[in-house]
Each structure stands twice: as structure tokens, then as C-alpha cells.
Design an enzyme around this catalytic site. Sequence first.
Site, mmCIF file in Angstrom:
data_model
loop_
_atom_site.group_PDB
_atom_site.id
_atom_site.type_symbol
_atom_site.label_atom_id
_atom_site.label_comp_id
_atom_site.label_asym_id
_atom_site.label_seq_id
_atom_site.Cartn_x
_atom_site.Cartn_y
_atom_site.Cartn_z
ATOM 1 C CE LYS A 1 22.488 -21.587 -29.611
ATOM 2 N NZ LYS A 1 21.696 -22.096 -30.728
ATOM 3 C CE1 TYR B 1 24.871 -18.693 -29.534
ATOM 4 C CE2 TYR B 1 26.521 -19.186 -27.846
ATOM 5 C CZ TYR B 1 25.764 -19.573 -28.940
ATOM 6 O OH TYR B 1 25.888 -20.841 -29.418
ATOM 7 C CB SER C 1 26.082 -23.889 -27.119
ATOM 8 O OG SER C 1 27.341 -23.429 -26.697
#
Length: 335
Positions: A150, A146, A122
Site C-alpha cells: 500500500k 501487505y 489503508s
Amino acid sequence: MLVTGGAGYIGSHTVVTLIEKGYTPIIIDDFRNANQDVIERLSKITGEEIIYFNVACQDSFRLKGVFGQFPIEGVIHFAADKAVGESVEKPLKYFENNFGGLTSILELVQEFEVKNFVFSSSCTVYGDPEVIPVTEESPVSYNSPYGFTKKVCEEMIEQFVASCPIVKATLLRYFNPVGAHESGLIGEEPDGKPNNLLPFITQTAAGVRKELTVFGDDYDTPDGTCIRDYIHVVDLAEAHVAALENAMNSTENLMVFNVGTGKGSSVLEMIKTFEEETGIELPYKIGPRREGDIKEIYANTDKVNQTLNWESRKTINEAIATSWKFEKYIRELRK
Ligand code: WQD
């Protein structure tokens, strides 16, 4: 081709593209974040019977059975939790699912000598970038648990391929996926209150939500609202197949690509385009900034354009029209 999270938003569109290109996707999904009826809808779109297994990625024992049952040319690993806000409340859930799922998938990739691995990363790994557009060389950081998962997953893959050079891994850093399949049968169906802008817009237009709040109009941008790079999910799906095909012919064993359009749009521009495209006046108000939001990000896409011979083709208008079509379909279906 094994697709974890293949019933999810980006996963389901990638399954359609894989079938269109002559591959046989095998879906692994535990439906924690997707509805099982997606499978039937995928069948409707493609005219094919869909192979799927209701298995969590951490369930190594059952997963091993799937790997043993089919020749697996490549794995596309989508399955992960992805809500930034929730990750702040429940970081351990994100560590368990995102790190645990990746670890057990990589163990099987190694054991079964799968040669290609594509990972859903991302643009969140760029944090709040100082220089825009961001290239693959821009500094990486994170501003949520989050985003941390990643970034760490990317590093896990990097260290894994160094120890297991028969695997070629591609990290795709998605910008903001929007839109739906042109059939309107699959799209983004958030579980509860949407976190992202476009589902919020379509749910507001459908009357599920009273009004949309624009999170701040006092940013240093032309209209004061934040700027993002909104990429059509069907274009994004095609980038996965391009990445797999590139890896099959490449000698590099770790590749990283930005997958975006290279153009930024503001929140107010998205609202205006929605209104123009659908003829619906969207009730919205300007609210305070959302914590953790960055002012602006969009991709430099030179590398993905040149190396994968891929570029985004669909417009924001097409994304909005298909999202709206899907929203109306899913409202009917869930009645
Ligand atoms: C877009 C813009 C909001 C809702 C996403 C993912 C994140 C990561 C990066 C995946 C922002 C504004 C939104 C609303 C609003 N991608 N907005 N009112 O923040 O770029 O993050 O991309 O890995 O996981 O969530 O996307 O869709 O939440 O917001 O004004 O009700 O819309 O402030 O400017 P974001 P988003």
C-alpha cells in the site's frame, strides 16, 4: 466509471452508490476473491443491468479492449490482495498482484487519458503510530508485506501523476470497514477463515465458528483490548464518489484523505454492541495477542470532512445489524 475489484466488499458497495448518484460503473473483476453471483445481487439492489468484465488487472490486452469500448471518466482501483497474514507467508503474491495490477491500470489511464483516479489505500500505511488520532501528515511506515504494497503503491501513484499531470489522483486511506448494504444482499464474504473481527463475530454467532478469540486484553487501553476506527462500508462507498467529484473540480493532482469516523472502539465494545443489537450471546475467550497487532489507531478526519464535504453518518450499531443480516442471508444462499 471503471471500478476494478467492483465485485469485492468495498467495490460492490461503491458500485451501488455510483448507480444511485447517476453514474454508470463498469466492473473489472477476475472473481479470485469474490463470487460471481454478486453481480446478480447488485442488479437486484439497483434495478439496473450491471456491466462487468471477468478480467484480471494484469491482463493488459483484454483490459485495453474494455478501455477502448467505453468513455472512461474515472477509475476507482480496488482490486488487490488484502490479507495481512497471508502477505507474510506469500509476499511475492502481493507484489505481483498489487504492484502489477496498479502498473497495468496506470498504463491504460495514461494511454486513454483518463482524468480521475481513486486508489484504495489503508490506515495500515501509518504502521504503529506514536500520536493518535493520525492525520494525513503522520509518518508512514509498514509492518507487513501487505502494508508495504500500500505504501509503495501510494508512491508509485505520486511519481506517475508527476509525469502525467492530466491525471488527478486521490488516495483514500480507509480505516476498518464494517457493515453491509441495508438490503443484506451484499457484504463481506471472506474466502475461508475470516481475517477481520466483524466477519469472525457474525460467523461465530451463525455457528460456523465455535468461538471468537479476543487477541489480548492486556493492552494499555481502558478495557485492555485494541482500539480501531470502524467505518460503515456504505459511508466509505460514498467517500469514493465525493473524492471523484472533488477531483473533477480541483486543480491539485494528488490528494490524500483519511476515511474513518474519528472515533475508536475496542474489541470488547464491538462484542458488547453485537450482543445488544442482536440479542445473541457471543461465545468468546481471551487469547494471546496476535503478532503484528497495534494497540490503537483512529483517524483525524478534519481534512476529508472539510475538503470532500463528507463525513461518516452511520453508527456501529447499524454496521453490526446489517452485517448480521448479510451473514444470515449468505448462509441461506450457500446452503
Ligand atoms: C481488529 C481488531 C484484532 C479478529 C485491518 C485489516 C488490514 C488494514 C487495517 C486494510 C484487532 C481484533 C480480530 C479476531 C480479535 N486494512 N480481533 N479476534 O488488525 O485493524 O487490520 O485494518 O487495508 O488489512 O486487516 O483489523 O479486523 O483484523 O482486527 O480480537 O478473531 O480485532 O486483534 O484488535 P486490523 P482486524
